[in-house]
Structure formats: structure tokens, C-alpha cells
Design a protein around this motif. Structure first.
Motif, short mmCIF file in Angstrom:
data_model
loop_
_atom_site.label_atom_id
_atom_site.label_comp_id
_atom_site.label_asym_id
_atom_site.label_seq_id
_atom_site.Cartn_x
_atom_site.Cartn_y
_atom_site.Cartn_z
N MET A 4 0.06 -0.59 2.87
CA MET A 4 0.62 -1.35 1.76
C MET A 4 0.56 -2.83 2.08
N VAL A 26 1.98 -5.38 -5.31
CA VAL A 26 1.95 -4.42 -4.20
C VAL A 26 0.68 -3.58 -4.33
N LEU A 28 -1.58 -0.41 -2.69
CA LEU A 28 -1.57 0.78 -1.84
C LEU A 28 -2.98 1.34 -1.72
N VAL A 39 7.69 4.39 -1.42
CA VAL A 39 7.37 3.32 -2.37
C VAL A 39 8.01 3.60 -3.73
#
Length: 310
Positions: A4, A26, A28, A39
Motif C-alpha cells: 500500500m 491510497v 493497493l 484497509v
């Protein structure tokens, strides 16, 4: 280790962060199930939204639930293997909440790395709708770049085929044709998703966002047209080369049949002279073998000339 990364636009620059804050982005990359749960709990996101992009068969779509918006887009990918460059597509999920933007993908893509490196101008993570549209524009441009690379590869393979007609070049052309089918299917699905966004019912569009979204649609439609044209060209060329190879095989078979007939005649004559019979003409002379050899050479030359092989 959690794959991440967190970034946020500060003073016009994309800055990496160590923790989640309001207005951040964010990203991933291939997270595990435990990481997805962490998350989802931290960012208050529906877990199914995070898992959606981790399915390679997931198609482009848009969904909304509990204040979160999910946009799945197919992004182009390029890999190198033993046969050459292989192009494919991967689903990438874009999740929009009231405070964050989250992207999820099975592999790291050039679209994400360009954004993280700050190579895209006028991008702000705080402006969530515009940030999404910039991602979609980058995806469309990446399709166009890869299509241009496919066109160059195709032209190179075409020249190679004219000279060699080996299986290697034909297999690479088949790979390119398969890649174009993937691109065309994914681009059409992306176009449908973009048209849903354009209606403004799921994602709130501001006045300045409409022009950017229309630019994205133009790029996607241009990529669809290019993919279809290149696919038709490669398909037509494959059919043409199949006809050429079949015709060359027929020519070779005719040539071999002619050579076989030519070799049969001296075998018959030499068989007679090989027998212990003394009444054959010129039985004790070397002229018959020499004459037959010259006749065979002349006949072979005439055949090769007619077949344009000499």
C-alpha cells in the motif's frame, strides 16, 4: 508486507505519506485477504469493492453503495516472454469515498507509477472527480501508445515474413492479433462505463469536468477504431500468407513430381544396360549414359525455367 502506498497533492506536487489523511490517494497492489480486511476497516470501504478488481475476469463497470463509488476499468499491460512482447489487459478498481480515493490492481501499472512520480500535470488528489478522470485519460492514452507499438511490431514482422516465412514470425503475429482482440473488448467495455459517468447520476460532474470526460471518450473511441483497423489488417495478412504458403507448397510438390519423372527415365534405361545382354545398341560405349545425363540436365533446366526457379 502490505503493498500500500499513500500520496497526496501538496503545493501542486504529489507527496508520499506514511499514514492516511483526508484528501489522500491510497494505492493497493495485489493485497492479501488479511490486508484487504485491514484497509476496509481503516478506510470504511465495502470489502467487496476492494476484491472486485482482483478478479482477472472482471469487466469494466460502475457501482455505488453506502456512499462509496466503485469504477472498474480495464488497463493495458505489457510483458516480455520468450516469444517477444505480449500485450494484455488487467482490471483496475477506483473507489471513491467522501474523504479518499483508492485504487486496486493485481499488478503495478505504468498509469499509477506516472501519477506517483508526478509526471501528470494539474492533478490534485483533493479534487476526486477530476483525479478519476485524469486516471481514465491516462488509461486511454496508454492504449493508444501500445497500439502504436503493435503497429510498429506488425510492420517489422511483415518484412521478416516476406524474407523468411518462418513459424516464429507467424506465432508472433497470432499473439498480436490476440492482444488486439483483448484491447478491443476492454476498450468497448470502458466506453460503456465512461458513458454512464457522463450522465452524472453516479459520479458528480462539475462544469469543467465535462470537457475532460469528453476528451477521455474521444481517446477511447479513437483507440477502439485503431484496434479494429489493426486487427483487420493482421487478420487479412495472415490469410494472405496462408495462401502464399499453400501456393508455394503446390509449386514444390509439382517440382518434386517432375524431378521424380525425370529420374525414372534414366533408371529404366540403365536397368536395360545393366543386364547381361549383348544385343543392345552401344552396349560397350559410354555415350548412352552421357547422352541421358545431358538430356536430364537440359530437361531439368527447362522445367526450372518454366517454374521461375532458375
Amino acid at each position: 508486507m502490505l503493498m500500500m502506498t499513500i500520496h497526496k497533492t501538496v503545493d501542486g506536487k504529489m507527496i508520499p505519506l506514511s499514514s492516511v489523511t483526508d484528501g489522500c490517494w491510497v494505492n493497493l497492489v495485489n493485497p492479501s485477504e488479511d490486508e484487504l480486511k485491514t484497509v476496509a476497516a481503516t478506510l470504511a470501504v465495502e470489502p467487496s469493492f476492494l476484491r472486485a478488481a482482483l478478479d482477472e475476469e472482471e469487466t469494466s463497470r460502475i457501482d455505488k453503495e453506502d456512499g462509496c463509488t466503485l469504477i472498474i476499468v480495464d488497463t493495458p499491460a505489457m510483458e516480455q516472454d520468450e516469444t517477444g512482447v505480449v500485450y494484455s489487459t488487467l482490471p483496475m478498481g477506483i473507489i471513491v469515498t467522501d474523504r479518499h480515493i483508492i485504487t486496486v490492481c493485481l499488478k503495478e501499472t505504468s498509469v499509477v507509477t506516472d501519477l506517483q512520480a508526478g509526471l501528470v500535470k494539474d492533478v490534485r488528489t483533493q479534487q476526486r472527480t477530476r483525479f478519476i478522470l485524469n486516471i481514465l485519460l491516462l488509461v486511454a492514452k496508454r492504449y493508444l501508445n501500445y497500439l502504436k507499438q503493435i503497429d510498429k511490431t506488425y510492420n517489422h514482422m511483415e518484412r521478416q515474413l516476406y524474407r523468411s516465412q518462418r513459424n516464429k514470425e507467424l506465432i508472433q503475429l497470432l499473439d498480436l492479433e490476440k492482444s488486439l482482440v483483448y484491447f478491443n473488448t476492454s476498450l468497448k467495455a470502458n466506453e460503456v462505463t465512461l458513458e454512464k459517468i457522463l450522465r452524472g447520476r453516479i459520479v458528480t460532474l462539475y462544469e469543467e469536468d465535462h470537457d475532460l470526460l469528453e476528451d477521455v471518450l474521444i481517446e477511447v473511441r479513437q483507440a477502439i477504431e485503431m484496434a479494429q483497423i489493426y486487427s483487420d489488417i493482421i487478420s487479412g495478412m495472415m490469410d494472405a500468407f496462408a495462401s502464399v504458403i499453400s501456393n508455394n507448397l503446390n509449386v514444390i510438390m509439382k517440382l518434386l513430381a517432375s524431378v521424380t519423372i525425370l529420374m525414372t527415365v534414366p533408371n529404366i534405361v540403365f536397368s536395360f544396360y545393366g543386364m547381361n545382354v549383348g544385343v543392345l545398341p552401344f552396349a560397350g560405349s559410354f555415350w548412352p549414359p552421357l547422352g541421358i545425363s545431358v538430356a536430364i540436365i537440359v530437361a531439368a533446366g527447362i522445367i526450372l525455367k518454366k517454374k521461375d526457379l532458375l
